[in-house]
Design an enzyme around this catalytic site. Structure first.
Site, PDB file in Angstrom:
ATOM      1  N   ASN A  25      -2.979   0.206  -4.849  1.00 53.02           N
ATOM      2  CA  ASN A  25      -3.787  -0.273  -5.968  1.00 53.02           C
ATOM      3  C   ASN A  25      -2.966  -1.166  -6.887  1.00 53.02           C
ATOM      4  O   ASN A  25      -1.752  -0.992  -6.995  1.00 53.02           O
ATOM      5  CB  ASN A  25      -4.343   0.917  -6.773  1.00 53.02           C
ATOM      6  CG  ASN A  25      -5.196   1.832  -5.922  1.00 53.02           C
ATOM      7  OD1 ASN A  25      -5.722   1.425  -4.887  1.00 53.02           O
ATOM      8  ND2 ASN A  25      -5.301   3.087  -6.329  1.00 53.02           N
ATOM      9  N   VAL A  26      -3.642  -2.081  -7.523  1.00 49.75           N
ATOM     10  CA  VAL A  26      -2.952  -2.960  -8.484  1.00 49.75           C
ATOM     11  C   VAL A  26      -3.280  -2.560  -9.926  1.00 49.75           C
ATOM     12  O   VAL A  26      -2.790  -3.179 -10.871  1.00 49.75           O
ATOM     13  CB  VAL A  26      -3.330  -4.447  -8.233  1.00 49.75           C
ATOM     14  CG1 VAL A  26      -2.745  -4.911  -6.898  1.00 49.75           C
ATOM     15  CG2 VAL A  26      -4.834  -4.687  -8.280  1.00 49.75           C
ATOM     16  N   HIS A  82       1.285  -3.487  -3.446  1.00 47.16           N
ATOM     17  CA  HIS A  82       0.449  -4.694  -3.480  1.00 47.16           C
ATOM     18  C   HIS A  82       0.527  -5.399  -4.819  1.00 47.16           C
ATOM     19  O   HIS A  82      -0.331  -6.223  -5.136  1.00 47.16           O
ATOM     20  CB  HIS A  82      -1.014  -4.342  -3.148  1.00 47.16           C
ATOM     21  CG  HIS A  82      -1.218  -3.987  -1.703  1.00 47.16           C
ATOM     22  ND1 HIS A  82      -2.366  -3.370  -1.252  1.00 47.16           N
ATOM     23  CD2 HIS A  82      -0.431  -4.125  -0.611  1.00 47.16           C
ATOM     24  CE1 HIS A  82      -2.268  -3.178   0.050  1.00 47.16           C
ATOM     25  NE2 HIS A  82      -1.099  -3.617   0.470  1.00 47.16           N
ATOM     26  N   CYS A  96       8.919 -20.709  -9.838  1.00 45.66           N
ATOM     27  CA  CYS A  96      10.315 -20.239  -9.977  1.00 45.66           C
ATOM     28  C   CYS A  96      10.470 -18.749  -9.716  1.00 45.66           C
ATOM     29  O   CYS A  96      11.582 -18.214  -9.734  1.00 45.66           O
ATOM     30  CB  CYS A  96      10.823 -20.573 -11.388  1.00 45.66           C
ATOM     31  SG  CYS A  96      10.126 -19.522 -12.682  1.00 45.66           S
ATOM     32  N   CYS A 142       9.985 -21.592 -16.575  1.00 40.68           N
ATOM     33  CA  CYS A 142      10.270 -22.949 -16.071  1.00 40.68           C
ATOM     34  C   CYS A 142       9.295 -23.987 -16.593  1.00 40.68           C
ATOM     35  O   CYS A 142       9.489 -25.189 -16.369  1.00 40.68           O
ATOM     36  CB  CYS A 142      10.260 -22.950 -14.533  1.00 40.68           C
ATOM     37  SG  CYS A 142       8.606 -22.796 -13.818  1.00 40.68           S
ATOM     38  N   SER A 150      -9.185   3.767   3.003  1.00 41.05           N
ATOM     39  CA  SER A 150      -9.992   3.691   4.232  1.00 41.05           C
ATOM     40  C   SER A 150      -9.116   3.509   5.461  1.00 41.05           C
ATOM     41  O   SER A 150      -9.590   3.543   6.592  1.00 41.05           O
ATOM     42  CB  SER A 150     -10.981   2.517   4.124  1.00 41.05           C
ATOM     43  OG  SER A 150     -10.254   1.291   4.046  1.00 41.05           O
ATOM     44  N   LEU A 188     -12.917  10.787   0.181  1.00 38.98           N
ATOM     45  CA  LEU A 188     -14.330  11.151  -0.005  1.00 38.98           C
ATOM     46  C   LEU A 188     -14.984  11.468   1.327  1.00 38.98           C
ATOM     47  O   LEU A 188     -15.831  12.347   1.436  1.00 38.98           O
ATOM     48  CB  LEU A 188     -15.063   9.994  -0.702  1.00 38.98           C
ATOM     49  CG  LEU A 188     -16.489  10.290  -1.175  1.00 38.98           C
ATOM     50  CD1 LEU A 188     -16.470  11.386  -2.228  1.00 38.98           C
ATOM     51  CD2 LEU A 188     -17.160   9.034  -1.732  1.00 38.98           C
TER      52      LEU A 188
HETATM   53  N1  APR Z   1     -12.642   9.973  -4.203  1.00 39.66           N
HETATM   54  C1  APR Z   1     -11.903   9.868  -3.069  1.00 39.66           C
HETATM   55  N2  APR Z   1     -12.051   8.862  -2.180  1.00 39.66           N
HETATM   56  C2  APR Z   1     -12.969   7.914  -2.471  1.00 39.66           C
HETATM   57  C3  APR Z   1     -13.782   7.960  -3.629  1.00 39.66           C
HETATM   58  C4  APR Z   1     -13.571   9.039  -4.517  1.00 39.66           C
HETATM   59  N3  APR Z   1     -14.292   9.177  -5.649  1.00 39.66           N
HETATM   60  N4  APR Z   1     -14.607   6.875  -3.614  1.00 39.66           N
HETATM   61  C5  APR Z   1     -14.321   6.193  -2.481  1.00 39.66           C
HETATM   62  N5  APR Z   1     -13.355   6.810  -1.793  1.00 39.66           N
HETATM   63  C6  APR Z   1     -12.729   6.414  -0.520  1.00 39.66           C
HETATM   64  C7  APR Z   1     -13.674   5.713   0.430  1.00 39.66           C
HETATM   65  O1  APR Z   1     -14.334   6.664   1.262  1.00 39.66           O
HETATM   66  C8  APR Z   1     -12.698   4.837   1.237  1.00 39.66           C
HETATM   67  O2  APR Z   1     -12.203   5.559   2.364  1.00 39.66           O
HETATM   68  O3  APR Z   1     -11.721   5.481  -0.834  1.00 39.66           O
HETATM   69  C9  APR Z   1     -11.543   4.572   0.260  1.00 39.66           C
HETATM   70  C10 APR Z   1     -11.545   3.161  -0.292  1.00 39.66           C
HETATM   71  O4  APR Z   1     -11.291   2.295   0.792  1.00 39.66           O
HETATM   72  P1  APR Z   1     -11.106   0.741   0.481  1.00 39.66           P
HETATM   73  O5  APR Z   1     -12.208   0.284  -0.434  1.00 39.66           O
HETATM   74  O6  APR Z   1     -10.917   0.068   1.795  1.00 39.66           O
HETATM   75  O7  APR Z   1      -9.754   0.653  -0.380  1.00 39.66           O
HETATM   76  P2  APR Z   1      -8.260   0.710   0.151  1.00 39.66           P
HETATM   77  O8  APR Z   1      -8.147   1.584   1.355  1.00 39.66           O
HETATM   78  O9  APR Z   1      -7.425   1.034  -1.016  1.00 39.66           O
HETATM   79  O10 APR Z   1      -8.000  -0.828   0.576  1.00 39.66           O
HETATM   80  C11 APR Z   1      -6.673  -1.157   0.971  1.00 39.66           C
HETATM   81  O11 APR Z   1      -7.320  -3.483   1.064  1.00 39.66           O
HETATM   82  O12 APR Z   1      -8.439  -5.262   0.156  1.00 39.66           O
HETATM   83  C12 APR Z   1      -7.205  -4.686   0.296  1.00 39.66           C
HETATM   84  O13 APR Z   1      -5.396  -4.986  -1.136  1.00 39.66           O
HETATM   85  C13 APR Z   1      -6.612  -4.327  -1.034  1.00 39.66           C
HETATM   86  O14 APR Z   1      -5.212  -2.452  -1.581  1.00 39.66           O
HETATM   87  C14 APR Z   1      -6.431  -2.821  -0.944  1.00 39.66           C
HETATM   88  C15 APR Z   1      -6.376  -2.573   0.547  1.00 39.66           C
END
Ligand code: APR
Length: 232
Positions: free
Chosen positions: A89-90, A106, A117, A136, A174, A199
């Site tokens: 996460n950012v 990230h 720079c 710069c 995910s 989730l």
């Molecule tokens: N509690 C727990 N898990 C949750 C919740 C919640 N309340 N809400 C959603 N989720 C889960 C979803 O089921 C999913 O598996 O969080 C996950 C989010 O997945 P993504 O949206 O793909 O996010 P992430 O895995 O962090 O993406 C990775 O992709 O786009 C790039 O740089 C971006 O860091 C990001 C990277």
């Protein structure tokens, strides 16, 4: 040295009101990631990209950490030097919850950098294409975030921690984006006990020894309590 390595993704901040990427109403259902999260997209339309991150920075500033972030900070306080959070996460919610040993692989919304720079500084709330680098003077400022096609930060440090981990937890991800999606395989090969807290099932659920499904604000404090239990 960290024996508990925790990978977090957007799901841990969902209950703080920050959008995830791939859920049904996630960011990538509203924006084309090629336009707002690649270097090519940035050089095609800097204003569009700055506006995208300005909106996310404003959301982040208005958000609060939730009980999942706070439970991880408590875990680190209970085991000084033994807990490492590697976040995709950012947002800055881990740090605002009190976690100190955090790798932002990230990058960070609240940091800006100069594409000319390399200077890095705290990002203003709003960034614009005409802004000049404070070091710069070039109009080459960008969010200090890692875009698709760029190299995540601290990969050597992360690899070393995964190789020594006794416990590896993945929270709210995910498992669709590399290299983070491969961390569980590295930790498992090194003998770590691997647990997924999400989730719902993810792309990598099958690679964990155990899984707890539910909202992070529920399953993460329960997991942290189970890790602390023998200690109390
Ligand atoms: N509690 C727990 N898990 C949750 C919740 C919640 N309340 N809400 C959603 N989720 C889960 C979803 O089921 C999913 O598996 O969080 C996950 C989010 O997945 P993504 O949206 O793909 O996010 P992430 O895995 O962090 O993406 C990775 O992709 O786009 C790039 O740089 C971006 O860091 C990001 C990277």
């Amino acid at each position: 040295m960290a024996r508990i390595v925790i990978l977090t993704g957007a799901g841990i901040s969902a209950e703080s009101g920050l959008s995830t990427f791939r859920d049904k109403d996630g960011l990538w259902s509203k924006y084309d990631l090629e336009e707002v999260a690649t270097p090519e997209g940035f050089y095609r339309n800097r204003r569009l990209v700055h506006d995208f991150y300005n909106a996310r920075r404003a959301n982040c500033a208005g958000a609060r950490s939730n009980s999942a972030h706070e439970a991880l900070a408590q875990l680190e306080a209970a085991f000084p030097g033994e807990v490492l959070v590697v976040t995709q996460n950012v947002d800055d919610l881990h740090r605002r919850a009190g976690s100190q040993n955090v790798i932002e692989m990230h990058g960070a919304l609240m940091r800006a950098c100069c594409a000319g720079c390399g200077h890095v500084w705290p990002a203003p709330m709003e960034m614009h294409p005409e802004d000049k680098c404070p070091a710069c003077g070039q109009p080459e400022t960008r969010p200090d975030v890692v875009w698709f096609g760029e190299i995540p930060h601290a990969m050597d440090e992360i690899g070393a921690a995964l190789g020594r981990a006794e416990i590896f937890a993945a929270i709210g991800t995910s498992g669709q984006v590399w290299p983070a999606a491969g961390f569980v395989a590295e930790a498992r090969a090194a003998g770590a006990q691997c647990i997924e807290l999400n989730l719902e099932r993810s792309e990598i659920s099958g690679e964990f020894h155990s899984r707890h499904f539910g909202p992070a604000s529920v399953v993460v404090p329960l997991w942290v309590d189970s890790v602390l239990a023998p200690k109390t």
